[in-house]
Design an enzyme around this catalytic site. Structure first.
Site, mmCIF file in Angstrom:
data_model
loop_
_atom_site.group_PDB
_atom_site.id
_atom_site.type_symbol
_atom_site.label_atom_id
_atom_site.label_comp_id
_atom_site.label_asym_id
_atom_site.label_seq_id
_atom_site.Cartn_x
_atom_site.Cartn_y
_atom_site.Cartn_z
ATOM 1 N N ASP A 1 -2.157 8.811 7.521
ATOM 2 C CA ASP A 1 -3.108 8.034 8.315
ATOM 3 C C ASP A 1 -2.332 7.142 9.281
ATOM 4 O O ASP A 1 -1.192 7.442 9.620
ATOM 5 C CB ASP A 1 -4.053 7.227 7.413
ATOM 6 C CG ASP A 1 -3.336 6.189 6.546
ATOM 7 O OD1 ASP A 1 -2.136 5.940 6.777
ATOM 8 O OD2 ASP A 1 -3.982 5.621 5.640
ATOM 9 N N SER B 1 0.800 -1.222 0.000
ATOM 10 C CA SER B 1 0.000 0.000 0.000
ATOM 11 C C SER B 1 0.833 1.272 0.000
ATOM 12 O O SER B 1 0.326 2.342 -0.347
ATOM 13 C CB SER B 1 -0.942 0.007 1.206
ATOM 14 O OG SER B 1 -0.223 -0.052 2.424
ATOM 15 N N HIS C 1 0.548 5.289 6.617
ATOM 16 C CA HIS C 1 1.205 5.794 5.414
ATOM 17 C C HIS C 1 1.667 7.231 5.543
ATOM 18 O O HIS C 1 0.978 8.060 6.139
ATOM 19 C CB HIS C 1 0.237 5.670 4.236
ATOM 20 C CG HIS C 1 -0.357 4.308 4.091
ATOM 21 N ND1 HIS C 1 -1.611 3.989 4.565
ATOM 22 C CD2 HIS C 1 0.141 3.176 3.543
ATOM 23 C CE1 HIS C 1 -1.863 2.715 4.312
ATOM 24 N NE2 HIS C 1 -0.816 2.199 3.692
#
Length: 394
Positions: A360, A67, A363
Site C-alpha cells: 500500500d 505498523s 508498507h
C-alpha cells in the site's frame, strides 16, 4: 542490571537455580500441553506451518515497533491506523489479523527462520504460558516520542511497549519458581527486535500542520533528541532482561508511494529532504550500537544494527534482479501511485502481489518482507556487526 526480588533474597533457604536444560524442558512441557494442541487445530491445514523446524534457535522472541511489524495490537484501539479488514491479510494463512500487508511481515518471516513453529502472537491477546515464547508489542503509528502518531488516533508508543515488557516479565516469574536470576538467564538467550523511528518522521517531524517539531528542531537536533530517548528506552529493555537486541534503521521514507504521490506532483522522484534527515538518525543509531557493544554501558548486551535503509535502496536500484516489476506504487490504494489513501475495505488489490515492492502507500509486500528476512538472517549484507543467525547462536 538484574531485576531483584528482596523477599527472595532475605529467605534463609534459597532455592536451587534451574539449569538451562531444565528451563528448556519445562517450557517445552508447558508449550506442548497448554498451547501446541490449540495451535495445531488452527494451523494444521495451512501452508505456512508445513515443514516445521524441529526446535527454535532461541527460547523466545520479543518484538517492538510500528505498523511495519504490528500483527493485531491496534485492532481494538480507536485509531485510523488499523488493518483488520480485507484485503489486508489476503495472502496470510490465518486471513485478516491486523497486519499492515498482504501476508507476512518482516518479523513473521524472521520468526520462521529462527525456527519458531508458529508466528509470534500480539501482546493484546496473549497471557499465561504463551508469554514464554515471546510476544509482539508493536503498534501502528507509534514512535519513540509519545505524541508521534496522535494525528491518526490511539496507539502504544515505544514507552508504553517497554512498560508492557515489564508487565510480561512480572507474569513470567511464576513459571520460574520466583527465581529472578534464572528468569534473567532465560531472557538473556532470547532475541529482541526493535524497529522504531519511521513515524517520528512520517507522522511527526514532516507533518508541520499537526506538530511543531520541525520548527523546534533542526534535522540534526531532532535526530539527537530521538536517539537520546531511544537509548533510554533500550536501556529499560536491558533492565528487564534483554541482551540480544536487533535495532532496525529507518527506511527511505522519501521513496514510499505516499511521499511519491505528494512530492511536488512528481510520481517517480524520491523526496531527498526526508531521506537526508533519516540518514542522520540512522548514522547515530549505528554509533549507539557500537557504544553498547563496547561492553561498558550495558554489560553483556549484544546489539545488531539492521540496515533497512540500504536494503531498500538496493531493491530500488536492482528491482528486476529481485523479481519486482513495480517499485513506485502500491499494489492496493487510491490516487496517484496508489499512495494518497491506503487500501479501502474490500478493495480489489493488484493481481500478482509478488511483482510489487509495496503493498500500500506505506508498507512492503509479503514478498519484499521475506526477501529481506532471508538476506539479513544468514548474511552480513544488511546487518552490523554480525548476522542475526550469529546473534541467535551467542
Amino acid at each position: 542490571m538484574v531485576i531483584r526480588n528482596s523477599t527472595m533474597q532475605n529467605r534463609k533457604t534459597r532455592r536451587r537455580r534451574l539449569t538451562d536444560r531444565e528451563i528448556d524442558t519445562m517450557v517445552a512441557i508447558i508449550f506442548r500441553s497448554c498451547i501446541l494442541p490449540v495451535l495445531l487445530l488452527l494451523c494444521f491445514s495451512t501452508r505456512a506451518f508445513s515443514q516445521q523446524p524441529r526446535q527454535a534457535q532461541v527460547p523466545c522472541f520479543f518484538i517492538f515497533g510500528d505498523s511495519l511489524v504490528d500483527n493485531g495490537n491496534n485492532n481494538r484501539i480507536l485509531t485510523l491506523s488499523r488493518a483488520n479488514y480485507r484485503p489486508y491479510g489476503i495472502d496470510f494463512p490465518l486471513g485478516t489479523t491486523g497486519r499492515f500487508t498482504n501476508g507476512q511481515t518482516y518479523v513473521d518471516a524472521l520468526a520462521r527462520l529462527l525456527g519458531f513453529p508458529t508466528f509470534i502472537p500480539p501482546y493484546a491477546r496473549t497471557r499465561g504460558p504463551a508469554l514464554l515464547r515471546g510476544v509482539n508489542y508493536a503498534s501502528g503509528a507509534s514512535g519513540i516520542r509519545d505524541e508521534t502518531g496522535d494525528n491518526l488516533g490511539g496507539h502504544m508508543s515505544m514507552n508504553q511497549q517497554v512498560e508492557n515488557l515489564g508487565d510480561t516479565v512480572l507474569q513470567m516469574r511464576r513459571y520460574f519458581r520466583g527465581d529472578n536470576g534464572t528468569l534473567n538467564s532465560y531472557l538473556g538467550r532470547c532475541i529482541f527486535y526493535s524497529g522504531m523511528g519511521s513515524n517520528d518522521y512520517l507522522n511527526n517531524y514532516f507533518m508541520p500542520n499537526f506538530y511543531t517539531t520541525s520548527s523546534d528542531f533542526t534535522p540534526k537536533a531532532y535526530a539527537a533528541s530521538l536517539l537520546k530517548d531511544y537509548a533510554a528506552q533500550l536501556t529499560q529493555m536491558y533492565n528487564y532482561g534483554a541482551r540480544k537486541v536487533i535495532v532496525s534503521a529507518v527506511g527511505p521514507i522519501g521513496c514510499i508511494p505516499y511521499q511519491l504521490a505528494r512530492y511536488n506532483g512528481n510520481s517517480s522522484r524520491c523526496n531527498e529532504k526526508i531521506n537526508s534527515a533519516i540518514l542522520i538518525f540512522n548514522s547515530g543509531l549505528k554509533r549507539l550500537v557500537n557504544t553498547v557493544n563496547n561492553g561498558r554501558v550495558l554489560p553483556g548486551a549484544k546489539f545488531v544494527y539492521l540496515d533497512a535503509y540500504t536494503s531498500s535502496i538496493d531493491l530500488y536500484q536492482n528491482a528486476a534482479a529481485s523479481g519486482f516489476d513495480v517499485i513506485d506504487r502500491g499494489c492496493c490504494g487510491v490516487g496517484r501511485n496508489n499512495g494518497q489513501i491506503t487500501c479501502l475495505p474490500f478493495q480489489q488489490p493488484c493481481q500478482d502481489r509478488t511483482k510489487y515492492l509495496f503493498w500500500d502507500a506505506f508498507h512492503p509486500t509479503e514478498t519484499a518482507n521475506i526477501q529481506f528476512a532471508r538476506t539479513s538472517f544468514s548474511t552480513r549484507s544488511y546487518t552490523y556487526p554480525i548476522s542475526i543467525q550469529q546473534l541467535a547462536s551467542l
